[in-house]
Design a protein around this motif. Structure first.
Motif, PDB file in Angstrom:
ATOM      1  N   GLN A   1       0.859  -1.120   0.111  1.00 55.23           N
ATOM      2  CA  GLN A   1       0.029  -0.114   0.115  1.00 55.23           C
ATOM      3  C   GLN A   1       0.858   1.326  -0.044  1.00 55.23           C
ATOM      4  O   GLN A   1       0.540   2.234  -0.961  1.00 55.23           O
ATOM      5  CB  GLN A   1      -0.807  -0.014   1.127  1.00 55.23           C
ATOM      6  CG  GLN A   1      -1.801   1.098   1.408  1.00 55.23           C
ATOM      7  CD  GLN A   1      -1.423   2.212   2.452  1.00 55.23           C
ATOM      8  OE1 GLN A   1      -0.957   1.610   3.642  1.00 55.23           O
ATOM      9  NE2 GLN A   1      -1.207   3.514   2.305  1.00 55.23           N
TER      10      GLN A   1
ATOM     11  N   THR B   1       2.098   1.799  -3.600  1.00 52.67           N
ATOM     12  CA  THR B   1       1.432   2.032  -4.617  1.00 52.67           C
ATOM     13  C   THR B   1       0.447   3.324  -4.287  1.00 52.67           C
ATOM     14  O   THR B   1       0.350   4.047  -5.306  1.00 52.67           O
ATOM     15  CB  THR B   1       0.467   0.782  -5.031  1.00 52.67           C
ATOM     16  OG1 THR B   1      -0.158   0.291  -3.750  1.00 52.67           O
ATOM     17  CG2 THR B   1       1.191  -0.420  -5.649  1.00 52.67           C
ATOM     18  N   THR B   2      -0.283   3.207  -3.192  1.00 54.90           N
ATOM     19  CA  THR B   2      -1.045   4.298  -2.759  1.00 54.90           C
ATOM     20  C   THR B   2      -0.866   4.797  -1.487  1.00 54.90           C
ATOM     21  O   THR B   2      -1.569   4.918  -0.439  1.00 54.90           O
ATOM     22  CB  THR B   2      -2.406   3.877  -2.799  1.00 54.90           C
ATOM     23  OG1 THR B   2      -2.340   2.583  -2.007  1.00 54.90           O
ATOM     24  CG2 THR B   2      -2.925   3.407  -4.164  1.00 54.90           C
TER      25      THR B   2
ATOM     26  N   GLN C   1      -0.604   7.439   1.576  1.00 50.11           N
ATOM     27  CA  GLN C   1      -1.765   8.555   1.857  1.00 50.11           C
ATOM     28  C   GLN C   1      -1.306   9.794   2.140  1.00 50.11           C
ATOM     29  O   GLN C   1      -1.909  10.754   1.959  1.00 50.11           O
ATOM     30  CB  GLN C   1      -2.568   8.018   3.159  1.00 50.11           C
ATOM     31  CG  GLN C   1      -3.180   6.603   2.878  1.00 50.11           C
ATOM     32  CD  GLN C   1      -4.189   6.593   1.748  1.00 50.11           C
ATOM     33  OE1 GLN C   1      -5.063   7.265   1.817  1.00 50.11           O
ATOM     34  NE2 GLN C   1      -4.196   5.767   0.784  1.00 50.11           N
TER      35      GLN C   1
ATOM     36  N   GLU D   1       4.595  10.301  -0.464  1.00 48.36           N
ATOM     37  CA  GLU D   1       4.470  10.151  -1.901  1.00 48.36           C
ATOM     38  C   GLU D   1       5.752  10.634  -2.610  1.00 48.36           C
ATOM     39  O   GLU D   1       6.479  10.404  -3.290  1.00 48.36           O
ATOM     40  CB  GLU D   1       3.360  10.689  -2.560  1.00 48.36           C
ATOM     41  CG  GLU D   1       3.584  11.002  -4.046  1.00 48.36           C
ATOM     42  CD  GLU D   1       2.693  10.092  -4.719  1.00 48.36           C
ATOM     43  OE1 GLU D   1       1.390   9.313  -4.267  1.00 48.36           O
ATOM     44  OE2 GLU D   1       2.477   9.947  -6.062  1.00 48.36           O
TER      45      GLU D   1
ATOM     46  N   ALA E   1       4.206   4.529  -6.356  1.00 49.70           N
ATOM     47  CA  ALA E   1       2.976   5.486  -6.104  1.00 49.70           C
ATOM     48  C   ALA E   1       2.511   6.132  -7.317  1.00 49.70           C
ATOM     49  O   ALA E   1       2.002   5.269  -8.227  1.00 49.70           O
ATOM     50  CB  ALA E   1       3.482   6.473  -5.216  1.00 49.70           C
TER      51      ALA E   1
ATOM     52  N   ARG F   1       1.267   4.236 -10.830  1.00 42.73           N
ATOM     53  CA  ARG F   1      -0.119   4.500 -11.233  1.00 42.73           C
ATOM     54  C   ARG F   1      -0.256   5.056 -12.847  1.00 42.73           C
ATOM     55  O   ARG F   1      -1.229   4.587 -13.524  1.00 42.73           O
ATOM     56  CB  ARG F   1      -0.905   5.182 -10.433  1.00 42.73           C
ATOM     57  CG  ARG F   1      -1.244   4.397  -8.889  1.00 42.73           C
ATOM     58  CD  ARG F   1      -2.419   4.849  -8.169  1.00 42.73           C
ATOM     59  NE  ARG F   1      -2.702   6.048  -7.950  1.00 42.73           N
ATOM     60  CZ  ARG F   1      -2.126   6.562  -7.080  1.00 42.73           C
ATOM     61  NH1 ARG F   1      -1.198   6.002  -5.908  1.00 42.73           N
ATOM     62  NH2 ARG F   1      -2.171   8.054  -6.739  1.00 42.73           N
TER      63      ARG F   1
ATOM     64  N   TYR G   1      -8.290   6.419 -11.298  1.00 44.28           N
ATOM     65  CA  TYR G   1      -7.320   5.375 -10.645  1.00 44.28           C
ATOM     66  C   TYR G   1      -6.155   6.086 -10.533  1.00 44.28           C
ATOM     67  O   TYR G   1      -5.241   6.203  -9.456  1.00 44.28           O
ATOM     68  CB  TYR G   1      -7.050   4.181 -11.446  1.00 44.28           C
ATOM     69  CG  TYR G   1      -6.023   3.336 -10.964  1.00 44.28           C
ATOM     70  CD1 TYR G   1      -5.904   2.532  -9.807  1.00 44.28           C
ATOM     71  CD2 TYR G   1      -4.888   3.323 -11.664  1.00 44.28           C
ATOM     72  CE1 TYR G   1      -4.805   1.972  -9.489  1.00 44.28           C
ATOM     73  CE2 TYR G   1      -3.527   2.356 -11.481  1.00 44.28           C
ATOM     74  CZ  TYR G   1      -3.649   1.901 -10.230  1.00 44.28           C
ATOM     75  OH  TYR G   1      -2.702   0.967  -9.745  1.00 44.28           O
TER      76      TYR G   1
ATOM     77  N   THR H   1      -6.552   8.719  -7.609  1.00 47.76           N
ATOM     78  CA  THR H   1      -6.972   8.529  -6.115  1.00 47.76           C
ATOM     79  C   THR H   1      -6.388   6.989  -5.579  1.00 47.76           C
ATOM     80  O   THR H   1      -6.228   6.861  -4.560  1.00 47.76           O
ATOM     81  CB  THR H   1      -8.370   8.298  -6.151  1.00 47.76           C
ATOM     82  OG1 THR H   1      -8.916   7.217  -6.721  1.00 47.76           O
ATOM     83  CG2 THR H   1      -9.015   9.635  -6.529  1.00 47.76           C
ATOM     84  N   GLY H   2      -5.794   6.412  -7.005  1.00 47.85           N
ATOM     85  CA  GLY H   2      -5.375   4.667  -6.466  1.00 47.85           C
ATOM     86  C   GLY H   2      -6.520   3.944  -6.239  1.00 47.85           C
ATOM     87  O   GLY H   2      -6.468   2.797  -6.291  1.00 47.85           O
TER      88      GLY H   2
END
Lengths: 265, 237
Positions: free
Chosen positions: A246, A249-250, A252, A257, B79, B83, B212, B215-216
């Protein structure tokens, strides 16, 4: 077998091994660590990442009271290992460090034989009553560190004569020999070549079946490869802590980031 | 916009691959408009141009895929960067399909130019084509701007194209029932309409990639749909 891999990486059912609450560290005037709360899970590899001076190594050193040895360091807050306060005055830091072992950036074997490097810890902690028991611990530890096959015929040779990667695995064997429950690693591969790095990373993955491993690394790819949980530190604060997939890839937090995508130094 | 990378070459690589996607989008949009116009005006030369032009779209898609493979291998993006690369690959694939539909439309336009026209149908096809091209353009603009609100709006408006398709379906059915000699042309026109409707689905897929990327999260299936299988009996026709 992809499903197996996913299950293997799923650490959501792990218990907390170490819990830190409101941990602050000052080095004299410098506020090096600000109010860190985190739960390090049992039998899980946790990576600490962040730019130099972010507090990740400082926090790592809190976990086995290595900061006790720094005169100017003042640690406050609460850290427990299996629910027990490790800063309790009744806790012997030497005993604590047997339970919470450490591997450093540069391999630092003692100027002794391979055998004695590994046997040193068990001897001083009285873990072996007989020579046979000690032999057994040395062999098991070297096997756990994936070094046994390479050194079994020259256990009396000096540890410093090994290659860099072998020396680091010797240091891991030395840490493993005291039957720790947590292994702290401060950039354990930064002095190693890619092959030795891969071997140590593979070893870390095996070690987590027995211990919690906490690794500080400057290589984000290494964090991504070896850990199941990642904590990002910045300017003394724990910015984000989550499942490694997580985080990569994403994330928060925009600071996480920016760091993992190479936008802040 | 985001801060630049410390490695400025990384930013240049990402910008280059995005520029290729935009160029591809431009080619696909033009191909669809040209194919629909060739159908409406019975312009065989224009239809041929669309047919041969598809090779350039396919070549761009290949180039984008290999640039993405390089980015993944050499930059190990994470990140938002990761994407971006993943969404570029999916958008390029969606555009490549849309390009194939334009080519197929052009082929059928060539066949239809030798058949009796069915009143009003090719004009409706052209309207449909203009609507989906607009949708594609909006989706790609939303992608560059990473505008989630616009992307969500595009997903919701997919219904319009579906409704145009459904009404054209009824029209074609009427023509076929009126005179069986219309069946061949009507079938071609139906495939054309269905394919344009699918281009609309690809525009929606691109809009979903915008969400996507920003926001993921991949949006779920809850968007409104009107492309229910047309249940039009002879009596209703």
């Amino acid at each position: 077998m992809n499903d197996m891999r996913l299950v293997e990486r799923d650490v959501s059912n792990r218990q907390a091994k170490i819990e830190a609450r409101g941990v602050q560290v000052h080095y004299g005037e410098k506020h090096a660590l600000k109010d860190v709360d985190v739960a390090i899970l049992d039998r899980t590899v946790t990576a600490f990442i962040g730019p130099s001076g972010c507090g990740k190594s400082t926090f790592l050193r809190c976990l086995n009271r290595m900061n006790d040895t720094v005169a100017s360091a003042k640690v406050s807050g609460n850290i427990t290992l299996d629910g027990q306060d490790i800063y309790d005055p009744r806790i012997d830091p030497v005993q604590l460090r047997a339970k919470v072992g450490m591997v450093f950036q540069k391999p630092n074997p003692f100027p002794k034989s391979i055998y004695d490097n590994v046997a040193y810890g068990p001897k001083i902690h009285g873990l072996a009553r007989t020579k046979a028991e000690l032999d057994e611990i040395v062999e098991t530890s070297l096997k756990k560190a994936a070094l046994w096959n390479e050194v079994k015929d020259r256990l009396s040779a000096p540890g410093t004569g090994l290659s860099g990667g072998q020396q680091q695995r010797l240091c891991i064997a030395r840490a493993v020999a005291t039957a720790p429950e947590v292994l702290l690693m401060d950039e354990p591969c930064s002095a190693l070549d890619p092959i030795a790095t891969a071997q140590v990373e593979e070893l870390i993955d095996e070690l987590r079946t027995h211990f919690s491993v906490v690794i500080v690394t400057h290589s984000m790819q290494q964090a991504a490869r070896v850990s199941q949980k990642t904590a990002f530190f910045h300017l003394g604060s724990l910015v984000e802590y989550g499942e490694t997939g997580q985080i990569f890839t994403t994330p928060q937090d925009p600071r996480t980031e920016a760091y993992i995508t190479g936008r802040i130094g | 916009m985001k801060e630049p990378h410390i490695h400025t070459a990384f930013d240049r690589d990402l910008e280059a691959v995005q520029a290729h996607v935009l160029r591809m989008g431009g080619l696909v949009e033009q191909a669809l408009l040209d194919a629909a116009e060739a159908l409406e005006k019975r312009d065989e030369a224009l239809a041929q141009k669309v047919r041969t032009g598809d090779a350039a779209i396919d070549a761009l898609e290949q180039q984008i895929q290999s640039e993405c493979a390089r980015l993944l291998a050499l930059r190990a993006p994470t990140a938002g960067d990761l994407r971006m690369v993943l969404s570029v690959m999916r958008i390029a694939a969606a555009l490549e399909r849309a390009g194939d539909y334009a080519k197929n439309l052009a082929k059928r336009a060539l066949v239809l130019s030798n058949m009796a026209p069915l009143d009003g149908t090719t004009a409706t096809v052209q309207r449909m084509a203009r609507t989906v091209v607009l949708r594609l353009k909006e989706a790609l603009d939303a992608y560059i701007a990473q505008d989630v609100a616009v992307a969500a709006d595009i997903r919701d408006r997919d219904r319009e194209v579906d409704q145009m398709y459904n009404s054209l379906f009824r029209e074609l059915l009427t023509h076929m029932m009126e005179d069986p000699r219309n069946i061949s042309a009507a079938m071609h026109l139906h495939f054309i309409a269905k394919n344009i409707e699918r281009v609309g689905d690809h525009a929606t897929a691109i809009a979903e990639q915008v969400i996507y990327l920003a926001t993921g999260a991949v949006p779920g299936e809850e968007r409104p749909k009107a492309d229910i299988v047309p249940d039009v009996s002879a009596a209703e026709g």
